[in-house]
Design a protein around this motif. Sequence first.
Motif, PDB file in Angstrom:
ATOM      1  N   GLN A   1       0.822  -1.204   0.000  1.00  0.00           N
ATOM      2  CA  GLN A   1       0.000   0.000   0.000  1.00  0.00           C
ATOM      3  C   GLN A   1       0.856   1.254   0.000  1.00  0.00           C
ATOM      4  OE1 GLN A   1      -2.323  -1.451   3.469  1.00  0.00           O
ATOM      5  NE2 GLN A   1      -4.140  -0.843   2.315  1.00  0.00           N
TER       6      GLN A   1
ATOM      7  N   GLN B   1       1.771   4.544  -3.165  1.00  0.00           N
ATOM      8  CA  GLN B   1       1.695   5.989  -2.972  1.00  0.00           C
ATOM      9  C   GLN B   1       2.836   6.425  -2.045  1.00  0.00           C
ATOM     10  OE1 GLN B   1      -2.555   7.554  -2.628  1.00  0.00           O
ATOM     11  NE2 GLN B   1      -2.866   5.434  -1.962  1.00  0.00           N
TER      12      GLN B   1
ATOM     13  N   SER C   1       4.750   8.946  -1.779  1.00  0.00           N
ATOM     14  CA  SER C   1       4.877  10.333  -1.335  1.00  0.00           C
ATOM     15  C   SER C   1       3.785  10.731  -0.348  1.00  0.00           C
ATOM     16  CB  SER C   1       4.852  11.283  -2.546  1.00  0.00           C
ATOM     17  OG  SER C   1       3.617  11.176  -3.239  1.00  0.00           O
ATOM     18  N   ASN C   2       2.813   9.856  -0.130  1.00  0.00           N
ATOM     19  CA  ASN C   2       1.707  10.170   0.766  1.00  0.00           C
ATOM     20  C   ASN C   2       2.041   9.831   2.212  1.00  0.00           C
ATOM     21  OD1 ASN C   2       0.496  10.577  -1.719  1.00  0.00           O
ATOM     22  ND2 ASN C   2      -1.449   9.690  -1.117  1.00  0.00           N
ATOM     23  N   SER C   3       1.310  10.415   3.131  1.00  0.00           N
ATOM     24  CA  SER C   3       1.440  10.054   4.532  1.00  0.00           C
ATOM     25  C   SER C   3       0.879   8.656   4.734  1.00  0.00           C
ATOM     26  CB  SER C   3       0.669  11.045   5.407  1.00  0.00           C
ATOM     27  OG  SER C   3      -0.732  10.948   5.141  1.00  0.00           O
TER      28      SER C   3
ATOM     29  N   PRO D   1      -1.525   7.530   6.851  1.00  0.00           N
ATOM     30  CA  PRO D   1      -2.992   7.459   6.819  1.00  0.00           C
ATOM     31  C   PRO D   1      -3.563   7.620   5.415  1.00  0.00           C
ATOM     32  CG  PRO D   1      -2.266   8.817   8.656  1.00  0.00           C
ATOM     33  CD  PRO D   1      -1.050   8.551   7.807  1.00  0.00           C
ATOM     34  N   SER D   2      -2.953   8.503   4.630  1.00  0.00           N
ATOM     35  CA  SER D   2      -3.453   8.736   3.275  1.00  0.00           C
ATOM     36  C   SER D   2      -3.193   7.543   2.360  1.00  0.00           C
ATOM     37  CB  SER D   2      -2.795   9.993   2.693  1.00  0.00           C
ATOM     38  OG  SER D   2      -3.183  10.188   1.344  1.00  0.00           O
ATOM     39  N   ALA D   3      -2.023   6.939   2.507  1.00  0.00           N
ATOM     40  CA  ALA D   3      -1.668   5.814   1.636  1.00  0.00           C
ATOM     41  C   ALA D   3      -2.400   4.536   2.031  1.00  0.00           C
ATOM     42  CB  ALA D   3      -0.161   5.578   1.678  1.00  0.00           C
TER      43      ALA D   3
ATOM     44  N   GLY E   1      -5.345   4.260   4.151  1.00  0.00           N
ATOM     45  CA  GLY E   1      -6.797   4.400   4.068  1.00  0.00           C
ATOM     46  C   GLY E   1      -7.513   3.624   5.156  1.00  0.00           C
TER      47      GLY E   1
ATOM     48  N   TRP F   1      -9.045   3.942   9.397  1.00  0.00           N
ATOM     49  CA  TRP F   1      -8.373   4.058  10.676  1.00  0.00           C
ATOM     50  C   TRP F   1      -7.814   2.730  11.164  1.00  0.00           C
ATOM     51  CZ3 TRP F   1      -5.448   6.322  13.732  1.00  0.00           C
ATOM     52  CH2 TRP F   1      -5.327   5.966  15.079  1.00  0.00           C
TER      53      TRP F   1
ATOM     54  N   THR G   1      -4.712   1.939   9.286  1.00  0.00           N
ATOM     55  CA  THR G   1      -3.644   2.852   9.679  1.00  0.00           C
ATOM     56  C   THR G   1      -3.079   2.473  11.044  1.00  0.00           C
ATOM     57  OG1 THR G   1      -4.621   4.670   8.411  1.00  0.00           O
ATOM     58  CG2 THR G   1      -3.072   5.255  10.157  1.00  0.00           C
TER      59      THR G   1
END
Length: 212
Positions: free
Chosen positions: A48, A52, A54-56, A58-60, A62, A64, A67
């Motif tokens: 995951q 992505q 470059s994403n944080s 939580p963002s990568a 998805g 809670w 995460t």
Amino acid sequence: RVNNNHLDIVSDPVEPILIESRTLKDEISGIDLGDKRLNQRACAIIEQLGRQPSNSIPSAIGGWSETKSAYNLLANEDINAQKILEPHYQATIERMKQHPLVLVAQDTTELDYTGKNDIKGLGTLNSETRKGLYLHPSLAITPERLSLGQVSSWSWTRPFVDADKESIRWIEGYQRICDIQQQFEEDRVSTKLVSMADREGDIYDIFVERER
């Protein structure tokens, strides 16, 4: 090249090279964290994050629960970067066997986390106001400039207390290359390795290690 007393900088064309198609899932399939469930969770999270990068988190990741699972994995004291990277190191070595000559370049870079005051364990960088850590990877590449992956990765913070001096990273990087070359020779693999470093790695201790 020199042309009419002028120095022209040219880039040699790179011939296309066919390599085995390999996904991130394939690359980390051999991960061994000592527990089958941890292995599966780590593979899922790495995939995951890899989609992505470059994403944080939580963002990568998805969601809670997903995460939180990722944070729990990263907080596990029995898991470290070397265990996660080990299958990649082994996959890199397998790719190296497909080439007659492989260059292994090692160098140091900074990971700057200045301002990230919630991160524990950071050290100083080149000044007291900058916080982060140092990373010293060894990257295997072909003379045709094809990246094959890393064979080692060494990280530390300042002040450095784990050895007499920071230059040990160059020696350990060189030792790793020698170990791989020795294994190739024992397995009758014809690949030859060349250790590369900039002038910071031009130290007497490496020449001593070469004669052992």
